[in-house]
Scaffold this active site. Structure first.
Site, PDB file in Angstrom:
ATOM      1  N   THR A 125       0.831  -1.202   0.000  1.00 42.84           N
ATOM      2  CA  THR A 125       0.000   0.000   0.000  1.00 42.84           C
ATOM      3  C   THR A 125       0.870   1.259   0.000  1.00 42.84           C
ATOM      4  O   THR A 125       1.996   1.245   0.509  1.00 42.84           O
ATOM      5  CB  THR A 125      -0.914   0.003   1.250  1.00 42.84           C
ATOM      6  OG1 THR A 125      -1.433   1.321   1.460  1.00 42.84           O
ATOM      7  CG2 THR A 125      -0.164  -0.376   2.513  1.00 42.84           C
ATOM      8  N   ASP A 126       0.311   2.339  -0.535  1.00 39.12           N
ATOM      9  CA  ASP A 126       1.034   3.627  -0.491  1.00 39.12           C
ATOM     10  C   ASP A 126       1.168   4.142   0.942  1.00 39.12           C
ATOM     11  O   ASP A 126       1.966   5.045   1.206  1.00 39.12           O
ATOM     12  CB  ASP A 126       0.345   4.677  -1.385  1.00 39.12           C
ATOM     13  CG  ASP A 126      -1.081   5.012  -0.974  1.00 39.12           C
ATOM     14  OD1 ASP A 126      -1.625   4.341  -0.063  1.00 39.12           O
ATOM     15  OD2 ASP A 126      -1.655   5.951  -1.560  1.00 39.12           O
ATOM     16  N   GLU A 127       0.387   3.565   1.866  1.00 44.45           N
ATOM     17  CA  GLU A 127       0.425   4.061   3.248  1.00 44.45           C
ATOM     18  C   GLU A 127       1.772   3.792   3.923  1.00 44.45           C
ATOM     19  O   GLU A 127       2.083   4.400   4.946  1.00 44.45           O
ATOM     20  CB  GLU A 127      -0.736   3.473   4.062  1.00 44.45           C
ATOM     21  CG  GLU A 127      -2.061   3.841   3.437  1.00 44.45           C
ATOM     22  CD  GLU A 127      -3.288   3.558   4.290  1.00 44.45           C
ATOM     23  OE1 GLU A 127      -3.178   3.565   5.523  1.00 44.45           O
ATOM     24  OE2 GLU A 127      -4.357   3.336   3.701  1.00 44.45           O
ATOM     25  N   TYR A 153      -1.331  -0.353  11.201  1.00 41.52           N
ATOM     26  CA  TYR A 153      -1.590  -1.037   9.916  1.00 41.52           C
ATOM     27  C   TYR A 153      -0.452  -0.782   8.930  1.00 41.52           C
ATOM     28  O   TYR A 153       0.156  -1.710   8.393  1.00 41.52           O
ATOM     29  CB  TYR A 153      -2.928  -0.566   9.321  1.00 41.52           C
ATOM     30  CG  TYR A 153      -3.052  -0.854   7.836  1.00 41.52           C
ATOM     31  CD1 TYR A 153      -3.124  -2.161   7.358  1.00 41.52           C
ATOM     32  CD2 TYR A 153      -3.086   0.192   6.890  1.00 41.52           C
ATOM     33  CE1 TYR A 153      -3.210  -2.424   5.992  1.00 41.52           C
ATOM     34  CE2 TYR A 153      -3.187  -0.067   5.531  1.00 41.52           C
ATOM     35  CZ  TYR A 153      -3.249  -1.379   5.091  1.00 41.52           C
ATOM     36  OH  TYR A 153      -3.336  -1.642   3.741  1.00 41.52           O
ATOM     37  N   LYS A 157       2.517  -3.262   7.222  1.00 35.01           N
ATOM     38  CA  LYS A 157       2.717  -3.464   5.773  1.00 35.01           C
ATOM     39  C   LYS A 157       4.150  -3.078   5.383  1.00 35.01           C
ATOM     40  O   LYS A 157       4.771  -3.725   4.544  1.00 35.01           O
ATOM     41  CB  LYS A 157       1.702  -2.635   4.975  1.00 35.01           C
ATOM     42  CG  LYS A 157       0.243  -3.044   5.142  1.00 35.01           C
ATOM     43  CD  LYS A 157      -0.103  -4.415   4.585  1.00 35.01           C
ATOM     44  CE  LYS A 157      -0.120  -4.459   3.084  1.00 35.01           C
ATOM     45  NZ  LYS A 157      -0.613  -5.778   2.580  1.00 35.01           N
TER      46      LYS A 157
HETATM   47  P1  NAD Z   1     -10.057  -6.784   2.924  1.00 29.07           P
HETATM   48  O1  NAD Z   1      -9.970  -6.473   4.378  1.00 29.07           O
HETATM   49  O2  NAD Z   1     -11.319  -6.478   2.175  1.00 29.07           O
HETATM   50  O3  NAD Z   1      -9.771  -8.343   2.702  1.00 29.07           O
HETATM   51  C1  NAD Z   1      -8.763  -9.023   3.374  1.00 29.07           C
HETATM   52  C2  NAD Z   1      -9.007 -10.525   3.172  1.00 29.07           C
HETATM   53  O4  NAD Z   1      -7.919 -11.226   3.809  1.00 29.07           O
HETATM   54  C3  NAD Z   1     -10.287 -11.037   3.809  1.00 29.07           C
HETATM   55  O5  NAD Z   1     -10.956 -11.908   2.928  1.00 29.07           O
HETATM   56  C4  NAD Z   1      -9.813 -11.788   5.044  1.00 29.07           C
HETATM   57  O6  NAD Z   1     -10.660 -12.874   5.415  1.00 29.07           O
HETATM   58  C5  NAD Z   1      -8.462 -12.285   4.578  1.00 29.07           C
HETATM   59  N1  NAD Z   1      -7.534 -12.556   5.684  1.00 29.07           N
HETATM   60  C6  NAD Z   1      -7.258 -11.762   6.753  1.00 29.07           C
HETATM   61  N2  NAD Z   1      -6.390 -12.366   7.564  1.00 29.07           N
HETATM   62  C7  NAD Z   1      -6.079 -13.564   6.980  1.00 29.07           C
HETATM   63  C8  NAD Z   1      -5.213 -14.626   7.329  1.00 29.07           C
HETATM   64  N3  NAD Z   1      -4.490 -14.599   8.454  1.00 29.07           N
HETATM   65  N4  NAD Z   1      -5.135 -15.686   6.491  1.00 29.07           N
HETATM   66  C9  NAD Z   1      -5.863 -15.728   5.346  1.00 29.07           C
HETATM   67  N5  NAD Z   1      -6.711 -14.755   4.981  1.00 29.07           N
HETATM   68  C10 NAD Z   1      -6.807 -13.682   5.793  1.00 29.07           C
HETATM   69  O7  NAD Z   1      -8.810  -6.070   2.272  1.00 29.07           O
HETATM   70  P2  NAD Z   1      -8.653  -5.389   0.829  1.00 29.07           P
HETATM   71  O8  NAD Z   1      -9.110  -3.988   0.908  1.00 29.07           O
HETATM   72  O9  NAD Z   1      -9.190  -6.305  -0.208  1.00 29.07           O
HETATM   73  O10 NAD Z   1      -7.058  -5.334   0.729  1.00 29.07           O
HETATM   74  C11 NAD Z   1      -6.330  -6.436   0.181  1.00 29.07           C
HETATM   75  C12 NAD Z   1      -4.848  -6.118   0.215  1.00 29.07           C
HETATM   76  O11 NAD Z   1      -4.610  -4.920  -0.530  1.00 29.07           O
HETATM   77  C13 NAD Z   1      -4.301  -5.854   1.621  1.00 29.07           C
HETATM   78  O12 NAD Z   1      -3.048  -6.467   1.710  1.00 29.07           O
HETATM   79  C14 NAD Z   1      -4.178  -4.336   1.696  1.00 29.07           C
HETATM   80  O13 NAD Z   1      -3.117  -3.972   2.544  1.00 29.07           O
HETATM   81  C15 NAD Z   1      -3.890  -3.994   0.259  1.00 29.07           C
HETATM   82  N6  NAD Z   1      -4.326  -2.651  -0.189  1.00 29.07           N
HETATM   83  C16 NAD Z   1      -5.614  -2.256  -0.013  1.00 29.07           C
HETATM   84  C17 NAD Z   1      -6.023  -1.015  -0.488  1.00 29.07           C
HETATM   85  C18 NAD Z   1      -7.460  -0.556  -0.338  1.00 29.07           C
HETATM   86  O14 NAD Z   1      -7.766   0.606  -0.684  1.00 29.07           O
HETATM   87  N7  NAD Z   1      -8.389  -1.380   0.119  1.00 29.07           N
HETATM   88  C19 NAD Z   1      -5.112  -0.170  -1.137  1.00 29.07           C
HETATM   89  C20 NAD Z   1      -3.789  -0.621  -1.295  1.00 29.07           C
HETATM   90  C21 NAD Z   1      -3.418  -1.869  -0.830  1.00 29.07           C
HETATM   91  P1  TYD Z   2     -10.411   4.505   4.886  1.00 24.10           P
HETATM   92  O1  TYD Z   2     -11.441   4.088   3.875  1.00 24.10           O
HETATM   93  O2  TYD Z   2     -10.429   3.893   6.245  1.00 24.10           O
HETATM   94  O3  TYD Z   2      -8.990   4.306   4.170  1.00 24.10           O
HETATM   95  P2  TYD Z   2      -7.511   4.764   4.659  1.00 24.10           P
HETATM   96  O4  TYD Z   2      -7.575   5.270   6.028  1.00 24.10           O
HETATM   97  O5  TYD Z   2      -6.754   3.484   4.584  1.00 24.10           O
HETATM   98  O6  TYD Z   2      -7.087   5.787   3.661  1.00 24.10           O
HETATM   99  O7  TYD Z   2     -10.498   6.075   5.084  1.00 24.10           O
HETATM  100  C1  TYD Z   2     -10.349   6.958   3.981  1.00 24.10           C
HETATM  101  C2  TYD Z   2     -10.395   8.367   4.542  1.00 24.10           C
HETATM  102  O8  TYD Z   2     -11.701   8.635   5.049  1.00 24.10           O
HETATM  103  C3  TYD Z   2      -9.438   8.595   5.705  1.00 24.10           C
HETATM  104  O9  TYD Z   2      -8.901   9.910   5.606  1.00 24.10           O
HETATM  105  C4  TYD Z   2     -10.325   8.492   6.938  1.00 24.10           C
HETATM  106  C5  TYD Z   2     -11.669   8.992   6.437  1.00 24.10           C
HETATM  107  N1  TYD Z   2     -12.868   8.398   7.090  1.00 24.10           N
HETATM  108  C6  TYD Z   2     -13.855   9.218   7.610  1.00 24.10           C
HETATM  109  O10 TYD Z   2     -13.754  10.457   7.555  1.00 24.10           O
HETATM  110  N2  TYD Z   2     -14.953   8.639   8.199  1.00 24.10           N
HETATM  111  C7  TYD Z   2     -15.093   7.296   8.285  1.00 24.10           C
HETATM  112  O11 TYD Z   2     -16.108   6.823   8.881  1.00 24.10           O
HETATM  113  C8  TYD Z   2     -14.073   6.460   7.725  1.00 24.10           C
HETATM  114  C9  TYD Z   2     -14.193   4.966   7.787  1.00 24.10           C
HETATM  115  C10 TYD Z   2     -12.976   7.049   7.126  1.00 24.10           C
END
Ligand code: NAD
Ligand code: TYD
Length: 348
Positions: A125-127, A153, A157
């Site tokens: 992630t970019d985070e 978090y 990562k």
């Molecule tokens: P999500 O929380 O929707 O899904 C995570 C999945 O992983 C779930 O199905 C959960 O059951 C499974 N999981 C959790 N712990 C596990 C374990 N110990 N063993 C096996 N499975 C397990 O997450 P997402 O938003 O789909 O993100 C997926 C990946 O992409 C993550 O690694 C996250 O860091 C990365 N990512 C997400 C975003 C975003 O905007 N959502 C952006 C950049 C990177």
């Molecule tokens: P989020 O979807 O949790 O992603 P991330 O924190 O990983 O970027 O949040 C996106 C942005 O929205 C973040 O700046 C926090 C804000 N946010 C709210 O303002 N209210 C909310 O209820 C949530 C879940 C997030």
């Protein structure tokens, strides 16, 4: 070719599985997911009967179970999506983030070493870069930006990314890493900003904006992220990291207002609540390397992607209602009860 996808019952992993099975006739996909609160097996219903697909319920931290899967399936490529992914939960309880996101990654890489897997791809992630100031819109995260994570978090990562690069250098494990900006689209768990605001608005519930809603995120449609990962696992260079994003920066408050407008709901639903601890101000990706080296460009404009996403949540009420009837209510109460409502001026 067999691709092992971990975390495939979650948001991005499930979209990636659909993408692979749709794009490649001869592709076998094995999904390993432990089905935490964020994993939803019903999401994978459309592919459960596909002979090219197999689901295994297991944790990536369970080395015996993971080795068993590798023995059975000998994957050519592993793509690791499995993670605890919500910043607010990591502030409440960091330990499971360290277990899954760091130790789980180690277990997978050890299995790759043992079985000679051709590629381990980490969905990072970019985070991991921390944040950028709001008033320096000329600054972007490049692959050279130092890691400087802010939350448990993102620290977990970042730790995993360091471990992956160490496995590359020490053991020669063929790894790649992608660091993507915030995703949105179908099947995102409604604890994240966009789906949470859509379903609360659909039900005329308060829309809890942290602080003044000035924080900026760089949004990418999930299918564009899936295409980027596919490009990397096919043509990316081993040992390399790729930033993925589409130059689509938006303030949180503007997103929430846009959702209100699209659903015909009043902005009076917006409630300013206490800010997140250590809240990152701005994320912004420089995707030049993906574009130059792999010819990847995002294909979905935000205006279209957000409309499709709102429409999806409108039509797929049964998907999110079944989630909401589980632990979600308790989690939601716990997460938001301690966030006092604030006047907009308190947060500025
Ligand atoms: P999500 O929380 O929707 O899904 C995570 C999945 O992983 C779930 O199905 C959960 O059951 C499974 N999981 C959790 N712990 C596990 C374990 N110990 N063993 C096996 N499975 C397990 O997450 P997402 O938003 O789909 O993100 C997926 C990946 O992409 C993550 O690694 C996250 O860091 C990365 N990512 C997400 C975003 C975003 O905007 N959502 C952006 C950049 C990177
Ligand atoms: P989020 O979807 O949790 O992603 P991330 O924190 O990983 O970027 O949040 C996106 C942005 O929205 C973040 O700046 C926090 C804000 N946010 C709210 O303002 N209210 C909310 O209820 C949530 C879940 C997030």
């Amino acid at each position: 070719m067999t691709i092992l996808v971990t975390g495939g019952a979650g948001f991005i992993g499930s979209n990636f599985i659909f993408y692979l099975l749709d794009q490649y006739r001869d592709c076998r996909v094995v999904c390993v997911d432990s089905l935490t609160y964020a994993g939803n097996l019903s999401t994978l219903d459309p592919v459960m009967r596909d002979p090219r697909f197999r689901f295994v319920r297991a944790s990536i931290t369970d080395s015996a179970a993971i080795e068993w899967v590798f023995e059975e399936e000998t994957p050519d490529i592993v793509v690791n999506f499995a993670a605890e992914s919500h910043v607010d939960r990591s502030i409440e309880n960091p330990s499971v983030f360290l277990e899954t996101n760091i130790l789980g990654t180690q277990v997978l890489m050890d299995a790759c070493r043992k079985f000679g897997t051709g590629r381990f791809h980490q969905v990072s992630t970019d985070e991991v870069y921390g944040d950028l100031p709001l008033d320096r819109t000329d600054l972007f995260f490049t692959e050279q930006t130092p890691l400087c994570a802010s939350s448990p978090y993102s620290a977990s990562k970042a730790a995993a990314d360091l471990l992956i690069l160490a496995y590359y250098r020490t053991f020669g494990l063929p790894v790649t890493i992608s660091r993507c900006s915030n995703n949105y689209g179908p099947f995102q768990f409604p604890e994240k900003l966009i789906p949470l605001m859509i379903i609360n608005a659909l039900e005329d519930k308060p829309l809890p904006v942290y602080g003044a809603g000035e924080n900026v995120r760089d949004w990418l449609y999930v299918e564009d992220h899936c295409r980027a990962i596919d490009r990397i696992i096919r043509d990316g260079k081993v040992g390399e990291t790729y930033n993925v994003g589409g130059h689509n920066e938006m303030k949180n408050l503007d997103i929430v207002k846009l959702i209100c407008k699209a659903l015909g709901k009043p902005e009076s639903l917006i409630t300013f609540v206490e800010d997140r601890k250590g809240h990152d101000l701005r994320y912004a990706i420089d995707p030049a390397k993906m574009q130059k080296e792999l010819g990847w460009f995002p294909q979905t404009q935000f205006a279209d992607g957000i409309q499709q996403t709102i429409q999806w949540y409108f039509e797929r009420r049964e998907w999110w209602e079944s989630i909401r009837n589980g632990e979600y209510q308790n989690d939601y109460q716990r997460m938001y009860q301690n966030r006092q409502e604030m006047n907009q001026t308190d947060g500025v």
